[in-house]
Design an enzyme around this catalytic site. Sequence first.
Site, PDB file in Angstrom:
ATOM      1  N   LYS A  83      34.739  80.322 -12.054  1.00 27.24           N
ATOM      2  CA  LYS A  83      33.297  80.126 -12.186  1.00 27.24           C
ATOM      3  C   LYS A  83      32.666  81.272 -12.974  1.00 27.24           C
ATOM      4  O   LYS A  83      33.053  82.433 -12.812  1.00 27.24           O
ATOM      5  CB  LYS A  83      32.684  80.019 -10.790  1.00 27.24           C
ATOM      6  CG  LYS A  83      31.216  79.614 -10.747  1.00 27.24           C
ATOM      7  CD  LYS A  83      30.788  79.470  -9.298  1.00 27.24           C
ATOM      8  CE  LYS A  83      29.325  79.124  -9.148  1.00 27.24           C
ATOM      9  NZ  LYS A  83      28.916  79.012  -7.725  1.00 27.24           N
ATOM     10  N   SER A 160      26.665  75.094  -6.370  1.00 30.15           N
ATOM     11  CA  SER A 160      26.522  75.518  -7.744  1.00 30.15           C
ATOM     12  C   SER A 160      27.851  75.596  -8.513  1.00 30.15           C
ATOM     13  O   SER A 160      27.860  75.815  -9.729  1.00 30.15           O
ATOM     14  CB  SER A 160      25.859  76.897  -7.795  1.00 30.15           C
ATOM     15  OG  SER A 160      26.641  77.861  -7.104  1.00 30.15           O
ATOM     16  N   SER A 184      28.187  76.069  -1.964  1.00 29.14           N
ATOM     17  CA  SER A 184      28.466  75.897  -3.389  1.00 29.14           C
ATOM     18  C   SER A 184      29.912  75.621  -3.763  1.00 29.14           C
ATOM     19  O   SER A 184      30.186  75.235  -4.894  1.00 29.14           O
ATOM     20  CB  SER A 184      27.967  77.121  -4.165  1.00 29.14           C
ATOM     21  OG  SER A 184      26.562  77.153  -4.164  1.00 29.14           O
TER      22      SER A 184
END
Length: 484
Positions: A83, A160, A184
Amino acid sequence: MTWTVDKQIALTATQAVEAIQSGQLKAAEYAATLLARAQALANLNALTVLDVEGALAAARRIDALGASERARLPLAGLPIIVKDNINTRGLQTSAATPALEGFMPARHAPSVQRLVDAGAVLLGKANMHELAFGITSTNLSPAAGPVRNPYDWKRIPGGSSGGTAAAIAARIAPAGLGTDTGGSTRIPAALCGIVGLRPSVGDGGTQRRYHDPQAVVPISHTRDTVGPMARTVADVTLLDGVITGHGPLAHATVANLRIGLPAPLWAGLERALEDAVRKALGKLEAAGVTFVPVEMSDLLALNERVSSALALHEPIEDLHAWLVANHAPVQCVAGVAARIASPDVRAAYDAVLADRRGGDYQTAISVWRPQLQLLYAQTFAASGLDALLFPTTRLAAVPIDEMNGSSRVSIDGAAPIDEMNAYLRNTDPASNAGIPGLALPAGLAYGRLPVGLELDGPLGSDRRLLAIGLAFEQILGTLPAPRI
């Protein structure tokens, strides 16, 4: 063996490592196949950076090793994605926000370094909800764009860590890292039909399972953690074992499991989602799992007293500390906030910058959070529970809002509610309590949209939770790949 493209992209992380360690599959060939797939699926917007040259060079180094050397690398030649808010040396760490675009930290985050040291090959960085401040991954930064759900490109992948989940579901990579503050890793895992782990955080010190100080663009030091994501629990267990230094793990014995069903987290579900998860529940019960209804009537009220105070108070100090510690190009939070591209994130940071809730924050930390943690501990102990089980989200993936990044949603025609609150309701309490959570696929709503079940365990029970997940995976299986 002839490794066709279809055979290669179908490999799980565990299968890929075994094939590379045994010499059946060349790491460079495998990396090249996945890099080509990433390029072909660029419109999915799952990645912000694709490191073609670096990944191929790393894979060739694995191929150049002798068989005994490869065998000692638990992730030999395994392509992963990370990420874009997790520090990576030589690759952008921007949190998908314009002010940090192109910024390259000096060192890998410790969790990334352990994976690389074990032989993992870093393919690139995953797109995400801007600054991790949302659950849709509808990033409106021109350099990133909205991440799309591989099962329906017009719908959100969750967030996210939506880019990590979308890339794994689309078979661009077999595994990767996300981060989790309020859900997330788990929300996108559920909406994209994969597995996501939120490790224990506890007091943030010795109780924290993953230690990545100042190595993740932060929201909340109380809640933030890196978490592994993959298509199977076995693969998540593999990554977790490398990061923590633990060895192989056997699945739990189903007949001995007592699993609590917390009433507040089973209420108000989308009918199509509830039908799918109830079918999964029936399979587990038929296999011998004992389910125990538990009330936890104060759960959501206690969580709200903790969550809002932390979400508004901690980002300013924490983000400033990361900017300074990493010698970022922008050294103040206001400078980052001024260039936020997504309207929903800009509104959130306006609220954060205007926060004056110091008293509420101290009460949340010293009073309400301990009460929430006590509620969990007493619930596990009183009923002799191994874990709690509930739908990861209240509803399946909704259409992307490309104007605002996030909007209001209606569940089966009910009055519209805030999209973030709708998706966070079930995942947020475990985050605020600091306990581990494991999201795994449960089925398909409407016959085509993935939905998930989440297992939450007592603080520090991560290995036990993974063992239960391994057992559940044998019963529930995995979801079919998206038709791309």
